[in-house]
Design a protein around this motif. Structure first.
Motif, PDB file in Angstrom:
ATOM      1  N   LYS A  71      35.832  38.192  54.833  1.00  0.00           N
ATOM      2  CA  LYS A  71      36.261  38.416  56.217  1.00  0.00           C
ATOM      3  C   LYS A  71      37.698  37.949  56.422  1.00  0.00           C
ATOM      4  O   LYS A  71      38.494  38.621  57.102  1.00  0.00           O
ATOM      5  CB  LYS A  71      35.317  37.669  57.166  1.00  0.00           C
ATOM      6  N   LEU A  72      38.030  36.819  55.819  1.00  0.00           N
ATOM      7  CA  LEU A  72      39.377  36.265  55.923  1.00  0.00           C
ATOM      8  C   LEU A  72      40.406  37.216  55.320  1.00  0.00           C
ATOM      9  O   LEU A  72      41.455  37.485  55.923  1.00  0.00           O
ATOM     10  CB  LEU A  72      39.415  34.916  55.203  1.00  0.00           C
ATOM     11  N   PHE A  73      40.105  37.760  54.148  1.00  0.00           N
ATOM     12  CA  PHE A  73      41.049  38.654  53.472  1.00  0.00           C
ATOM     13  C   PHE A  73      41.214  39.977  54.225  1.00  0.00           C
ATOM     14  O   PHE A  73      42.301  40.554  54.240  1.00  0.00           O
ATOM     15  CB  PHE A  73      40.600  38.909  52.037  1.00  0.00           C
ATOM     16  N   PHE A  74      40.122  40.455  54.838  1.00  0.00           N
ATOM     17  CA  PHE A  74      40.208  41.683  55.639  1.00  0.00           C
ATOM     18  C   PHE A  74      41.002  41.438  56.919  1.00  0.00           C
ATOM     19  O   PHE A  74      41.858  42.235  57.302  1.00  0.00           O
ATOM     20  CB  PHE A  74      38.813  42.190  56.003  1.00  0.00           C
ATOM     21  N   ARG A  75      40.705  40.318  57.566  1.00  0.00           N
ATOM     22  CA  ARG A  75      41.274  40.053  58.899  1.00  0.00           C
ATOM     23  C   ARG A  75      42.745  39.655  58.835  1.00  0.00           C
ATOM     24  O   ARG A  75      43.568  40.183  59.582  1.00  0.00           O
ATOM     25  CB  ARG A  75      40.468  38.948  59.586  1.00  0.00           C
ATOM     26  N   TYR A  76      43.078  38.714  57.975  1.00  0.00           N
ATOM     27  CA  TYR A  76      44.434  38.177  57.944  1.00  0.00           C
ATOM     28  C   TYR A  76      45.317  38.795  56.863  1.00  0.00           C
ATOM     29  O   TYR A  76      46.535  38.650  56.922  1.00  0.00           O
ATOM     30  CB  TYR A  76      44.400  36.659  57.751  1.00  0.00           C
ATOM     31  N   GLY A  77      44.705  39.457  55.886  1.00  0.00           N
ATOM     32  CA  GLY A  77      45.500  40.093  54.850  1.00  0.00           C
ATOM     33  C   GLY A  77      45.470  41.606  54.929  1.00  0.00           C
ATOM     34  O   GLY A  77      46.248  42.273  54.261  1.00  0.00           O
ATOM     35  N   GLU A  78      44.536  42.127  55.742  1.00  0.00           N
ATOM     36  CA  GLU A  78      44.328  43.571  55.839  1.00  0.00           C
ATOM     37  C   GLU A  78      44.219  44.170  54.431  1.00  0.00           C
ATOM     38  O   GLU A  78      44.788  45.218  54.125  1.00  0.00           O
ATOM     39  CB  GLU A  78      45.452  44.225  56.655  1.00  0.00           C
ATOM     40  N   GLU A  79      43.465  43.450  53.585  1.00  0.00           N
ATOM     41  CA  GLU A  79      43.320  43.808  52.183  1.00  0.00           C
ATOM     42  C   GLU A  79      42.038  44.608  51.956  1.00  0.00           C
ATOM     43  O   GLU A  79      40.935  44.074  52.144  1.00  0.00           O
ATOM     44  CB  GLU A  79      43.303  42.532  51.316  1.00  0.00           C
ATOM     45  N   PRO A  80      42.141  45.893  51.564  1.00  0.00           N
ATOM     46  CA  PRO A  80      40.944  46.717  51.369  1.00  0.00           C
ATOM     47  C   PRO A  80      40.033  46.229  50.246  1.00  0.00           C
ATOM     48  O   PRO A  80      38.852  46.562  50.234  1.00  0.00           O
ATOM     49  CB  PRO A  80      41.529  48.102  51.051  1.00  0.00           C
ATOM     50  N   LEU A  81      40.578  45.447  49.325  1.00  0.00           N
ATOM     51  CA  LEU A  81      39.761  44.907  48.229  1.00  0.00           C
ATOM     52  C   LEU A  81      39.261  43.500  48.543  1.00  0.00           C
ATOM     53  O   LEU A  81      38.859  42.761  47.636  1.00  0.00           O
ATOM     54  CB  LEU A  81      40.589  44.870  46.936  1.00  0.00           C
ATOM     55  N   GLY A  82      39.250  43.143  49.825  1.00  0.00           N
ATOM     56  CA  GLY A  82      38.884  41.779  50.211  1.00  0.00           C
ATOM     57  C   GLY A  82      37.531  41.336  49.695  1.00  0.00           C
ATOM     58  O   GLY A  82      37.376  40.217  49.190  1.00  0.00           O
ATOM     59  N   GLY A  83      36.532  42.191  49.800  1.00  0.00           N
ATOM     60  CA  GLY A  83      35.197  41.840  49.335  1.00  0.00           C
ATOM     61  C   GLY A  83      35.158  41.639  47.833  1.00  0.00           C
ATOM     62  O   GLY A  83      34.534  40.701  47.321  1.00  0.00           O
ATOM     63  N   ARG A  84      35.815  42.508  47.124  1.00  0.00           N
ATOM     64  CA  ARG A  84      35.869  42.425  45.665  1.00  0.00           C
ATOM     65  C   ARG A  84      36.584  41.148  45.215  1.00  0.00           C
ATOM     66  O   ARG A  84      36.136  40.460  44.283  1.00  0.00           O
ATOM     67  CB  ARG A  84      36.578  43.667  45.123  1.00  0.00           C
ATOM     68  N   ILE A  85      37.696  40.820  45.869  1.00  0.00           N
ATOM     69  CA  ILE A  85      38.439  39.605  45.531  1.00  0.00           C
ATOM     70  C   ILE A  85      37.597  38.368  45.830  1.00  0.00           C
ATOM     71  O   ILE A  85      37.575  37.410  45.047  1.00  0.00           O
ATOM     72  CB  ILE A  85      39.770  39.544  46.305  1.00  0.00           C
ATOM     73  N   ALA A  86      36.896  38.379  46.957  1.00  0.00           N
ATOM     74  CA  ALA A  86      36.052  37.243  47.323  1.00  0.00           C
ATOM     75  C   ALA A  86      34.973  37.004  46.273  1.00  0.00           C
ATOM     76  O   ALA A  86      34.703  35.855  45.874  1.00  0.00           O
ATOM     77  CB  ALA A  86      35.426  37.467  48.693  1.00  0.00           C
ATOM     78  N   ARG A  87      34.331  38.071  45.800  1.00  0.00           N
ATOM     79  CA  ARG A  87      33.290  37.926  44.759  1.00  0.00           C
ATOM     80  C   ARG A  87      33.885  37.347  43.482  1.00  0.00           C
ATOM     81  O   ARG A  87      33.282  36.493  42.833  1.00  0.00           O
ATOM     82  CB  ARG A  87      32.651  39.283  44.475  1.00  0.00           C
ATOM     83  N   ALA A  88      35.072  37.819  43.125  1.00  0.00           N
ATOM     84  CA  ALA A  88      35.710  37.329  41.907  1.00  0.00           C
ATOM     85  C   ALA A  88      36.052  35.844  42.010  1.00  0.00           C
ATOM     86  O   ALA A  88      35.899  35.088  41.038  1.00  0.00           O
ATOM     87  CB  ALA A  88      36.975  38.144  41.627  1.00  0.00           C
ATOM     88  N   ILE A  89      36.496  35.417  43.184  1.00  0.00           N
ATOM     89  CA  ILE A  89      36.833  34.006  43.386  1.00  0.00           C
ATOM     90  C   ILE A  89      35.581  33.138  43.282  1.00  0.00           C
ATOM     91  O   ILE A  89      35.585  32.083  42.611  1.00  0.00           O
ATOM     92  CB  ILE A  89      37.525  33.814  44.745  1.00  0.00           C
ATOM     93  N   VAL A  90      34.517  33.547  43.942  1.00  0.00           N
ATOM     94  CA  VAL A  90      33.268  32.775  43.906  1.00  0.00           C
ATOM     95  C   VAL A  90      32.739  32.686  42.479  1.00  0.00           C
ATOM     96  O   VAL A  90      32.257  31.630  42.033  1.00  0.00           O
ATOM     97  CB  VAL A  90      32.227  33.399  44.852  1.00  0.00           C
ATOM     98  N   SER A  91      32.848  33.770  41.730  1.00  0.00           N
ATOM     99  CA  SER A  91      32.399  33.764  40.333  1.00  0.00           C
ATOM    100  C   SER A  91      33.249  32.815  39.491  1.00  0.00           C
ATOM    101  O   SER A  91      32.723  32.034  38.690  1.00  0.00           O
ATOM    102  CB  SER A  91      32.462  35.177  39.756  1.00  0.00           C
ATOM    103  N   ALA A  92      34.571  32.862  39.685  1.00  0.00           N
ATOM    104  CA  ALA A  92      35.464  32.018  38.891  1.00  0.00           C
ATOM    105  C   ALA A  92      35.286  30.542  39.194  1.00  0.00           C
ATOM    106  O   ALA A  92      35.278  29.705  38.284  1.00  0.00           O
ATOM    107  CB  ALA A  92      36.916  32.435  39.138  1.00  0.00           C
ATOM    108  N   ARG A  93      35.111  30.199  40.461  1.00  0.00           N
ATOM    109  CA  ARG A  93      35.005  28.785  40.837  1.00  0.00           C
ATOM    110  C   ARG A  93      33.661  28.184  40.463  1.00  0.00           C
ATOM    111  O   ARG A  93      33.493  26.954  40.503  1.00  0.00           O
ATOM    112  CB  ARG A  93      35.271  28.625  42.332  1.00  0.00           C
ATOM    113  N   SER A  94      32.674  29.016  40.115  1.00  0.00           N
ATOM    114  CA  SER A  94      31.373  28.492  39.696  1.00  0.00           C
ATOM    115  C   SER A  94      31.476  27.717  38.390  1.00  0.00           C
ATOM    116  O   SER A  94      30.644  26.850  38.100  1.00  0.00           O
ATOM    117  CB  SER A  94      30.356  29.634  39.544  1.00  0.00           C
TER     118      SER A  94
END
Length: 318
Positions: free
Chosen positions: A159-182
């Protein structure tokens, strides 16, 4: 920490010439290295009557650098620490003291992150230079980019990446971050950049995606849009009749907020459609000084690439 020099201010001559009309108090809400303030002080020295410049910044290094620069022009300035969303509480004591009796005739905001902050790796604003995931404009602020990246749930990041970055890949980037930080927390700008690049299906789009993701994180860490909305309301209230409000914005989110606020102040409210009224329910409170936003010239852009996306809007209080 190694500090870089502050770069030249954007649209400086245009903003100063449109802002300064009469003597009084002029507020630079985004002091930075003092580039705009220096030109404001020089311009104020050319008009008759007492004037005082008030510079606001969250960064102690910025205050120190600007203080040295402005001190060469005398003592008709006051520098205070805080963000421009606190403009009323920061400026009102000065109005009662050194600026006693002087009207507030101008307020300038140069939004966004300063070139100095971007170019200082230890501040963690840029994906181009590895440093800690920080992004705080106020070095003592409670929230860092690392807190957001490692602490927000996937849905909140998307939601943050969509709202403040207007990034169409926001959901994909969020999943990648959560996976990496695990496996281990992401602690540096370089680590985050690697995750974002790897998540981009087209590598030629990675730079734009990185810019949007880092913008979104910076806005969240510093509550930039909330602070802007507060500053617009309080700054306009502080202005005396005839005073001017100038804002330089760099991306559509903040420019949209400024445009709507200025439109509301320069438009009369005639109530519901279809109701005939001789007088508006609420008259306009300001007029546009320039009908269209001013942009940097080709010469300035070639000299200062940061000015490429700048938009200057100015209104005058009635």
């Amino acid at each position: 920490m190694v500090y870089q020099d502050y770069h030249e201010p954007v649209l400086a001559s245009e903003s100063v010439s449109l802002l300064v009309t009469l003597p009084g108090i002029y507020i630079d809400g985004t002091l930075g290295g003092g580039g705009h303030s220096l030109q404001l002080l020089r311009h104020l020295q050319t008009i008759n009557g007492d004037s005082l410049l008030v510079g606001i910044d969250q960064d102690t290094h910025a205050l120190e650098a600007a203080g040295k620069k402005l001190g060469e022009l005398g003592d008709r300035h006051r520098l205070v620490r805080g963000n421009f969303g606190m403009v009323k509480e920061l400026v009102e004591p000065i109005m009662r003291g050194a600026g006693n009796g002087l009207p507030v005739m101008g307020f300038l905001l140069d939004l966004g992150v300063s070139s100095f902050q971007i170019d200082t790796p230890e501040r963690g604003f840029s994906y181009l230079k590895d440093g800690p995931l920080d992004m705080r404009m106020d070095p003592d602020g409670p929230l860092t980019a690392a807190d957001v990246v490692n602490g927000y749930e996937e849905a909140a990041l998307a939601k943050l990446f969509f709202r403040y970055g207007e990034e169409p890949l926001g959901g994909r980037i969020a999943r990648a971050i959560v996976s990496a930080r695990s496996s281990a927390p992401l602690t540096t700008t370089g680590e985050l950049a690697e995750v974002v690049r790897a998540a981009c299906p087209r590598k030629d789009l990675a730079i734009k995606t990185l810019s949007r993701i880092y913008q979104a994180l910076r806005i969240e860490v510093n509550d930039e849009l909330g602070v802007l909305e507060q500053a617009l309301e309080d700054g306009f209230e502080l202005l005396s009749p005839g005073g001017r409000f100038a804002v330089i914005s760099y991306h559509s989110l903040e420019d949209r907020i400024v445009k709507r606020f200025f439109a509301a102040k320069t438009s009369a409210d005639w109530g519901p459609k279809g109701v005939a009224l001789r007088e508006p329910l609420k008259p306009a409170e300001a007029v546009l000084v320039v009908r269209k936003p001013i942009e940097a010239t080709a010469e300035e852009i070639s000299r200062n690439p940061r000015s490429r996306s700048a938009r200057l809007r100015v209104i005058q209080k009635l």
